[in-house]
Design a protein around this motif. Structure first.
Motif, PDB file in Angstrom:
ATOM      1  N   ALA A 105       0.846  -1.234   0.109  1.00 57.27           N
ATOM      2  CA  ALA A 105       0.086  -0.199   0.220  1.00 57.27           C
ATOM      3  C   ALA A 105       0.783   1.236  -0.041  1.00 57.27           C
ATOM      4  O   ALA A 105       1.967   1.138   0.536  1.00 57.27           O
ATOM      5  N   VAL A 106       0.364   2.273  -0.693  1.00 57.62           N
ATOM      6  CA  VAL A 106       0.934   3.478  -0.592  1.00 57.62           C
ATOM      7  C   VAL A 106      -0.269   4.711  -0.334  1.00 57.62           C
ATOM      8  O   VAL A 106      -1.354   4.461  -0.591  1.00 57.62           O
ATOM      9  N   TYR A 107       0.163   5.554   0.559  1.00 60.85           N
ATOM     10  CA  TYR A 107      -0.738   6.889   0.701  1.00 60.85           C
ATOM     11  C   TYR A 107      -0.588   8.009  -0.050  1.00 60.85           C
ATOM     12  O   TYR A 107       0.722   8.494  -0.066  1.00 60.85           O
ATOM     13  N   ILE A 108      -1.341   8.434  -0.521  1.00 62.99           N
ATOM     14  CA  ILE A 108      -1.400   9.727  -1.297  1.00 62.99           C
ATOM     15  C   ILE A 108      -1.894  11.070  -0.514  1.00 62.99           C
ATOM     16  O   ILE A 108      -2.677  10.909   0.025  1.00 62.99           O
ATOM     17  N   LEU A 109      -0.854  11.818  -0.311  1.00 64.53           N
ATOM     18  CA  LEU A 109      -1.025  13.060   0.350  1.00 64.53           C
ATOM     19  C   LEU A 109      -1.965  14.163  -0.496  1.00 64.53           C
ATOM     20  O   LEU A 109      -1.420  14.165  -1.733  1.00 64.53           O
ATOM     21  N   ASN A 110      -2.758  14.933  -0.112  1.00 67.58           N
ATOM     22  CA  ASN A 110      -3.418  16.079  -0.767  1.00 67.58           C
ATOM     23  C   ASN A 110      -3.851  15.743  -2.050  1.00 67.58           C
ATOM     24  O   ASN A 110      -3.254  16.268  -3.172  1.00 67.58           O
ATOM     25  N   VAL A 111      -4.935  14.785  -2.277  1.00 64.34           N
ATOM     26  CA  VAL A 111      -5.383  14.257  -3.314  1.00 64.34           C
ATOM     27  C   VAL A 111      -6.014  15.513  -4.086  1.00 64.34           C
ATOM     28  O   VAL A 111      -6.683  16.302  -3.487  1.00 64.34           O
TER      29      VAL A 111
END
Length: 216
Positions: free
Chosen positions: A104-110
């Motif tokens: 998993a990866v986390y996207i900041l400020n979509v």
């Protein structure tokens, strides 16, 4: 005289991570603009006892385009963001060693530009007694970015069921209390009746004794 009251226990559901195994759960597919979003990707090994070395790559195809862009590569412990649109916006949230099962990866400020198809690729080398086996697994996530989060139907249904259950349990508790109250009341009345009958019987016996004494 005993009345048994039933105890009502309400269990709260919670999600916990299981460390003893692996379950392939699909990623969420709706993100809210301006917030963060976790792109989930899990590939479980068929044999847990076999160790492996794994790398994970993420590719992105924006909505309306035909080609995928290579945006992220993870080879423990190094994480590389490979596309300018995601610089300082992608954070690794997967397995923290080389035997990776969670990618998993986390996207900041979509942003709305993040709408599209994401492809997660596991490149896994299994350490076997024979020559190592190479396995490639690909998973895709269709991500939609919205301005305001939509409530999922399952969440709405769960909330309705919860309220209905609360009302039903309250009515049931009231019924139990009424039943117990009536039972106590009936037993008390029966006890008073037995007490009165016993007292009346005692008076009759006393009167008969007095009458026998007078006759003598």
């Amino acid at each position: 005289m005993i009345c048994c009251f039933s105890l009502l226990i309400v269990f709260s559901l919670f999600v916990s991570q299981c460390h003893g195994g692996c379950a392939e759960v699909d990623s969420q597919t709706e993100a809210v603009a301006g917030e963060g979003f976790l792109l989930g990707c899990i590939s479980c090994k068929k044999r847990e006892e076999v160790s492996a070395q794994t790398t994970v790559d993420w590719h992105f195809k924006p909505m309306g385009e035909e080609e995928f862009r290579h945006i992220f590569h993870y080879d423990h412990p190094r994480a590389d963001v490979l596309h300018d649109d995601f610089i300082d916006r992608l954070v690794w949230h997967g397995t923290q060693h080389r035997d990776i099962q969670i990618g998993a990866v986390y996207i900041l400020n979509v942003t709305f530009n993040d709408t599209g198809t994401y492809r997660c690729t596991f490149n896994r080398n299994l350490n076997l007694p024979l020559p190592d086996e190479h396995v490639t697994v690909e998973k895709e996530v269709e991500l939609t970015v919205v301005a305001v989060a939509n409530r999922e139907l399952a969440a709405v249904i769960s909330e309705i069921v919860m309220y209905v259950l609360i009302v039903v349990l309250q009515l049931w508790l009231i019924a139990v209390l009424v039943y117990c109250y009536k039972k106590i009341s009936n037993e008390h009345e029966a006890w008073e009746a037995r007490k009165a009958l016993k007292a009346q019987t005692g008076l009759l016996e006393s009167k008969e004794s007095c009458d026998g004494v007078q006759l003598e």
